[in-house]
Design a protein around this motif. Structure first.
Motif, PDB file in Angstrom:
ATOM      1  N   HIS A   1       0.618  -1.629   0.644  1.00  0.00           N
ATOM      2  CA  HIS A   1       0.082   0.217  -0.242  1.00  0.00           C
ATOM      3  C   HIS A   1       1.153   1.080   0.071  1.00  0.00           C
ATOM      4  CE1 HIS A   1      -3.010  -2.669   1.997  1.00  0.00           C
ATOM      5  NE2 HIS A   1      -3.664  -2.107   0.665  1.00  0.00           N
ATOM      6  N   LEU A   2       1.969   1.090   0.193  1.00  0.00           N
ATOM      7  CA  LEU A   2       3.404   2.343   0.741  1.00  0.00           C
ATOM      8  C   LEU A   2       4.015   2.221  -1.121  1.00  0.00           C
ATOM      9  CD1 LEU A   2       4.538   2.469   4.232  1.00  0.00           C
ATOM     10  CD2 LEU A   2       1.842   2.989   3.339  1.00  0.00           C
ATOM     11  N   HIS A   3       3.890   1.518  -1.694  1.00  0.00           N
ATOM     12  CA  HIS A   3       4.421   1.541  -2.703  1.00  0.00           C
ATOM     13  C   HIS A   3       3.860   3.055  -3.713  1.00  0.00           C
ATOM     14  CE1 HIS A   3       6.185  -2.629  -2.457  1.00  0.00           C
ATOM     15  NE2 HIS A   3       6.424  -2.398  -1.719  1.00  0.00           N
ATOM     16  N   THR A   4       4.024   3.889  -3.296  1.00  0.00           N
ATOM     17  CA  THR A   4       3.539   5.360  -4.112  1.00  0.00           C
ATOM     18  C   THR A   4       4.463   6.248  -4.139  1.00  0.00           C
ATOM     19  OG1 THR A   4       2.476   6.485  -1.714  1.00  0.00           O
ATOM     20  CG2 THR A   4       1.004   4.821  -3.555  1.00  0.00           C
ATOM     21  N   PRO A   5       4.558   7.098  -5.194  1.00  0.00           N
ATOM     22  CA  PRO A   5       5.744   8.227  -5.548  1.00  0.00           C
ATOM     23  C   PRO A   5       5.607   8.519  -3.895  1.00  0.00           C
ATOM     24  CG  PRO A   5       3.806   7.926  -7.102  1.00  0.00           C
ATOM     25  CD  PRO A   5       3.231   7.144  -5.965  1.00  0.00           C
ATOM     26  N   MET A   6       5.004   8.955  -3.254  1.00  0.00           N
ATOM     27  CA  MET A   6       5.202  10.058  -2.098  1.00  0.00           C
ATOM     28  C   MET A   6       6.443   9.153  -0.674  1.00  0.00           C
ATOM     29  SD  MET A   6       3.005  11.880   0.829  1.00  0.00           S
ATOM     30  CE  MET A   6       2.031   9.946   1.381  1.00  0.00           C
ATOM     31  N   TYR A   7       5.778   7.839  -0.710  1.00  0.00           N
ATOM     32  CA  TYR A   7       6.985   6.375   0.111  1.00  0.00           C
ATOM     33  C   TYR A   7       8.233   6.009  -0.733  1.00  0.00           C
ATOM     34  CZ  TYR A   7       2.641   7.447   2.694  1.00  0.00           C
ATOM     35  OH  TYR A   7       2.054   7.775   3.548  1.00  0.00           O
ATOM     36  N   PHE A   8       7.788   6.542  -2.230  1.00  0.00           N
ATOM     37  CA  PHE A   8       9.041   5.888  -2.697  1.00  0.00           C
ATOM     38  C   PHE A   8      10.170   7.318  -2.423  1.00  0.00           C
ATOM     39  CE2 PHE A   8      11.491   6.506  -6.719  1.00  0.00           C
ATOM     40  CZ  PHE A   8      12.688   5.437  -6.996  1.00  0.00           C
ATOM     41  N   PHE A   9       9.787   9.201  -2.856  1.00  0.00           N
ATOM     42  CA  PHE A   9      10.504   9.430  -2.807  1.00  0.00           C
ATOM     43  C   PHE A   9      11.075   9.172  -1.425  1.00  0.00           C
ATOM     44  CE2 PHE A   9       8.419  11.725  -6.190  1.00  0.00           C
ATOM     45  CZ  PHE A   9      10.053  11.446  -6.973  1.00  0.00           C
ATOM     46  N   LEU A  10      10.376   9.075   0.256  1.00  0.00           N
ATOM     47  CA  LEU A  10      10.718   8.512   1.548  1.00  0.00           C
ATOM     48  C   LEU A  10      11.136   8.344   2.226  1.00  0.00           C
ATOM     49  CD1 LEU A  10      10.034  10.133   4.876  1.00  0.00           C
ATOM     50  CD2 LEU A  10       7.759   8.607   4.355  1.00  0.00           C
ATOM     51  N   SER A  11      11.271   6.564   1.291  1.00  0.00           N
ATOM     52  CA  SER A  11      12.350   6.202   1.444  1.00  0.00           C
ATOM     53  C   SER A  11      13.842   6.175   0.920  1.00  0.00           C
ATOM     54  CB  SER A  11      12.092   4.224   0.717  1.00  0.00           C
ATOM     55  OG  SER A  11      11.702   4.853  -0.209  1.00  0.00           O
ATOM     56  N   ASN A  12      13.711   6.602  -0.180  1.00  0.00           N
ATOM     57  CA  ASN A  12      15.148   7.622  -0.407  1.00  0.00           C
ATOM     58  C   ASN A  12      15.477   8.603   1.070  1.00  0.00           C
ATOM     59  OD1 ASN A  12      15.670   6.198  -3.091  1.00  0.00           O
ATOM     60  ND2 ASN A  12      14.247   6.668  -3.162  1.00  0.00           N
ATOM     61  N   LEU A  13      14.659   9.816   1.071  1.00  0.00           N
ATOM     62  CA  LEU A  13      15.152  10.424   1.839  1.00  0.00           C
ATOM     63  C   LEU A  13      15.875   9.788   3.238  1.00  0.00           C
ATOM     64  CD1 LEU A  13      14.986  13.426   2.214  1.00  0.00           C
ATOM     65  CD2 LEU A  13      13.345  13.417   3.445  1.00  0.00           C
ATOM     66  N   SER A  14      15.536   8.821   3.743  1.00  0.00           N
ATOM     67  CA  SER A  14      15.160   7.989   4.433  1.00  0.00           C
ATOM     68  C   SER A  14      16.914   7.523   4.518  1.00  0.00           C
ATOM     69  CB  SER A  14      15.030   7.452   5.324  1.00  0.00           C
ATOM     70  OG  SER A  14      13.345   7.426   5.787  1.00  0.00           O
ATOM     71  N   LEU A  15      17.580   6.786   3.431  1.00  0.00           N
ATOM     72  CA  LEU A  15      18.947   7.064   2.738  1.00  0.00           C
ATOM     73  C   LEU A  15      19.852   7.665   2.667  1.00  0.00           C
ATOM     74  CD1 LEU A  15      20.096   4.392   2.381  1.00  0.00           C
ATOM     75  CD2 LEU A  15      19.708   4.669  -0.032  1.00  0.00           C
ATOM     76  N   ALA A  16      19.193   8.849   1.898  1.00  0.00           N
ATOM     77  CA  ALA A  16      20.227   9.935   2.355  1.00  0.00           C
ATOM     78  C   ALA A  16      20.356  10.711   3.646  1.00  0.00           C
ATOM     79  CB  ALA A  16      19.142  11.308   1.338  1.00  0.00           C
TER      80      ALA A  16
END
Length: 326
Positions: A76-91
């Protein structure tokens, strides 16, 4: 005709000065170490600072890893907003890792040195991951703009190809900016006073230690701040102007609140990121740098977890699953 003794002494002094100048240039060019003074030099406070930063680092790593785990484990979280959020967390993880571990090692070893190559590498990593976070926040603002202003075309516009392209573009832009600013430091020569009044190698502080002309370096920093910092910020401001304009056209109060609530977490993160960044430029102290490089990566997971209903539901599912397995 022989030269008078005074003339000989004059030439001898000039030769001696020339040799000293050449030796000075050689010594300046062969820089081996910088000294990171940290937050304080008081030995009594070092254990407290070590414990504080170790705790903040562990919270940062754990919180951001949980964000990545939650996004990857729930479809359910495989959306653009959470895609960018996960990459933000990695950064955020990479940004904290580029500064805090070295500080902890220095405190534990009771020494403040960092090699010349290590200092430039650290400055480059900080610029890279901070720039990546800057670009990702702009991409997330665009995602919210499309979701609220063009809801019927959201899935068409924010497709997987565009999200991947925005991520790659952010990575390339931030890396180019970091390499450009860091590699130009190699043209500088440094004097004997190599003390950096921070706990990590901040590029502006490194350039201040140079005893050669730093006009080009300072000019590049200002240009990069305008281009790589100002353009994403302008994109965020423009997106939210359009969002506010669209939300105000919604007739029901509940509808307005629901629309604004989808942007609340992102607005908090943006305010924290740019607010602390502005504090660094206003007051270039070690505390201001800590607020910019350490605090936002630590607080971002809490902001998105506590203010986001979807994240709370996923945390509940993961907790229940873990409890059941036990």
């Amino acid at each position: 005709m022989l030269s008078p003794p005074k003339t000989k002494n004059k030439y001898l002094k000039r030769s001696t000065l020339l040799i000293r100048e050449v030796t000075c240039v050689i010594n300046e060019t062969n820089v081996s170490n910088f000294l990171l003074l940290g937050l304080t030099e008081d030995p009594a406070l070092q254990p407290l600072i070590f414990s504080l930063f170790l705790s903040m680092y562990l919270v940062t790593i754990l919180g951001n890893l949980l964000i990545i785990l939650a996004v990857s484990s729930d479809h359910h979280l495989h959306t653009p907003m959470y895609f960018f959020l996960s990459n933000l967390s990695l950064a955020d993880i990479c940004l904290s890792t580029s500064t805090i571990p070295k500080m902890l090692v220095n405190i534990q070893a009771q020494q403040h040195s960092i090699t010349y190559a290590g200092c430039l590498s650290q400055a480059c990593f900080v610029l890279d991951f901070a720039g990546l976070e800057n670009c990702l926040l702009a991409a997330m603002a665009y995602d919210r703009y499309v979701a609220i202003c063009h809801p019927l075309r959201y899935t068409v516009i924010m497709n997987a190809s565009l999200c991947g392209l925005l991520l790659v573009f952010s990575l390339v832009i931030s890396l180019v900016n970091a390499l450009l600013l860091s590699l130009t430091v190699l043209r500088l020569t440094f004097c004997t006073d190599l003390e950096i009044p921070h706990f990590f190698c901040e590029l502006a502080q490194v350039i201040r230690l140079a005893c050669s002309d730093t006009l080009v370096n300072n000019l590049l920093i200002y240009v990069a701040a305008v281009l790589f910092g100002g353009i994403p910020l302008f994109g965020i401001i423009f997106s939210y102007i359009q969002i506010v304009s669209s939300v105000l056209k919604i007739p029901s109060v509940r509808g307005r609140y629901k629309a604004f609530s989808t942007c609340g977490s992102h607005l908090c993160v943006v305010s924290l990121f740019y607010g602390t960044g502005l504090g660094v430029y206003i007051s270039s102290t070690a505390v201001a740098s800590m607020m910019y490089s350490v605090v936002p990566p630590m607080l971002n997971p809490f902001i998105y977890s506590l203010r986001n209903r979807d994240m709370k539901e996923v945390w509940g599912k993961i907790f229940c699953r873990t409890t059941f397995l036990r």
